[in-house]
Design a protein around this motif. Structure first.
Motif, PDB file in Angstrom:
ATOM      1  N   THR A  62     -41.982 -23.886  64.888  1.00 39.42           N
ATOM      2  CA  THR A  62     -40.581 -23.928  65.321  1.00 39.42           C
ATOM      3  C   THR A  62     -40.351 -22.960  66.468  1.00 39.42           C
ATOM      4  O   THR A  62     -39.658 -23.280  67.441  1.00 39.42           O
ATOM      5  N   ASP A 135     -38.253 -31.542  64.097  1.00 40.64           N
ATOM      6  CA  ASP A 135     -38.888 -30.462  63.344  1.00 40.64           C
ATOM      7  C   ASP A 135     -38.869 -30.771  61.847  1.00 40.64           C
ATOM      8  O   ASP A 135     -37.945 -31.411  61.354  1.00 40.64           O
ATOM      9  N   ASP A 136     -39.882 -30.290  61.137  1.00 41.88           N
ATOM     10  CA  ASP A 136     -39.981 -30.484  59.680  1.00 41.88           C
ATOM     11  C   ASP A 136     -39.924 -31.958  59.294  1.00 41.88           C
ATOM     12  O   ASP A 136     -39.258 -32.331  58.324  1.00 41.88           O
ATOM     13  N   ARG A 239     -43.282 -15.172  57.218  1.00 39.31           N
ATOM     14  CA  ARG A 239     -41.888 -14.938  56.870  1.00 39.31           C
ATOM     15  C   ARG A 239     -41.762 -13.906  55.759  1.00 39.31           C
ATOM     16  O   ARG A 239     -40.846 -13.102  55.749  1.00 39.31           O
TER      17      ARG A 239
HETATM   18 MG   LIG Z   1     -40.465 -24.487  61.267  1.00 38.53          MG
END
Ligand SMILES: [Mg+2]
Ligand SMILES: Nc1ncnc2c1ncn2[C@@H]1O[C@H](COP(=O)(O)OP(=O)(O)OP(=O)(O)O)[C@@H](O)[C@H]1O
Length: 364
Positions: A62, A135-136, A239
């Motif tokens: 992303t 995305d995704d 993350r």
């Molecule tokens: Mg992403």
């Protein structure tokens, strides 16, 4: 020396936010360059090369497309449209976003037949180039929806004379192409760009860079950084490391410490794990949660056994079951490994303490 009540360790808190675009995007030069090269024709008014960015969660996919889009927004002849398929989940919604970006105003939010929306969006492109990032993609509930969306974009130039569209698909499933139906497969030959997991040193450097922009200098001790990098590496998700770093910072502040030490990291680790787990579970749908619950409710189980039990409670077929299972594996809630004795039987492995997962599932 203690921190006084009006002092803070944070130079900038948003550096630790989910949607923060990093100042330094490390170890992804080749991926970024390829993506940029593929999209470059758009700037000259030509159709770009379609791309597919593939790799596990938290590997910078992303971020890559956001950085590229930031660069191309300045060009008048390019219309970049970023679509997050976790939120935008139907063909209608995708084209509502495209319409808005192309025409500069919102389409009526309901009652518009798809065809009208579709032509309305495409006709407005004129001599510009439309670049759509999906995305995704793997989050779309069914492959049919994904195929339908892709097909409508890939066939746009046949529907509206002269329209130029580039597509960037992004997903965690590295075998995504295998899920395209014949219609899509025959016209979609994207350049596949891989985003592998980061190694330990890479994680450490990326986290150090975050710390440089987020904390005042010298705040994060090397020992604490090492510990965060270690735990992050175990989790295999950047993350988690970023989140842990933020919480450790808050903990140190709470103790009025001028430095973040390993003990602050240890103090927040368990809780971070729980919160993080909860967040992943929150992002699932009911069926996915049901399968997760089942996988964590019994002792070692093969995928075949799990499928039989799941079919009984949900009635889903094998393909769908397999899709959900892959997703749970992708987002690191479970693992599957082949049985020792060879053969193709796989065993479900739990990545968390079952009570932790079952507890987190209770709220849903
Ligand atoms: Mg992403
Ligand atoms: N190479 C990198 N340099 C600096 N920060 C990075 C890098 N890669 C990822 N990050 C950071 O890690 C976090 C996750 O990255 P990102 O959202 O781009 O991952 P993703 O591949 O899209 O994951 P998912 O598949 O779960 O959507 C973000 O906060 C991002 O800023």
């Amino acid at each position: 020396m203690h921190l006084s009540w009006d002092e803070t360790l944070f130079k900038s808190r948003e550096v630790f936010d989910e949607d923060y675009l990093p100042e330094e995007y490390l170890y992804r030069e080749s991926q970024l360059l390829r993506l940029a090269t593929n999209l470059k024709p758009a700037v000259r008014g030509a159709r770009p090369i379609n791309s597919l960015c593939l790799g596990p969660p938290g590997t910078g996919k992303t971020t890559a497309i956001k950085l590229i889009f930031k660069d191309i927004t300045g060009f008048e002849n390019v219309v970049p449209v970023y679509v997050n398929c976790q939120i935008v989940t139907s063909k209608q919604q995708v084209f509502m976003k495209i319409f808005k970006a192309v025409q500069g105003y919102e389409p009526p939010s309901y009652g518009v037949p798809f065809i009208k929306l579709y032509y309305g969006a495409l006709k407005g492109v004129k001599d510009r180039v439309l670049v759509v990032a999906l995305d995704d993609l793997n989050f779309l509930l069914s492959d049919d929806v994904a195929n339908d969306i892709l097909y409508s974009l890939l066939k746009a130039h046949e529907e509206v004379e002269g329209v130029k569209v580039g597509v960037v698909g992004i997903a965690t499933d590295v075998k995504l192409s295998a899920r395209f139906d014949e219609r899509v497969a025959s016209v979609f030959h994207p350049d596949e760009i891989y985003f592998p997991l980061y190694g330990f040193e890479e994680i450490r450097d990326i986290l150090a860079s975050r710390a440089k922009y987020g904390f005042y200098s010298g705040v994060l001790s090397n020992e604490a950084l090492d510990r965060i990098a270690e735990l992050c590496y175990e989790h295999n998700d950047l993350r988690f490391g970023i989140y842990l770093m933020k919480l450790a910072g808050l903990k140190a502040e709470e103790e009025a410490s001028r430095k973040i030490e390993p003990r602050h990291v240890e103090a927040v680790y368990e809780n971070s794990r729980k919160v993080f787990l909860r967040k992943s579970i929150q992002a699932l749908d009911d069926r996915e949660r049901a399968l997760l619950r089942l996988a964590y409710s019994s002792d070692e189980m093969t995928t075949g056994e799990l499928y039989r039990q799941f079919r009984e409670i949900s009635g889903v077929g094998y393909t769908k079951f397999y899709e959900i299972l892959s997703k749970l594996e992708n987002i690191r809630l479970i693992d599957t490994r082949f049985e020792q004795r060879g053969g193709r039987t796989r065993i479900i492995e739990k990545r968390y303490d079952p009570s932790l997962v079952l507890d987190a599932l209770k709220g849903f």
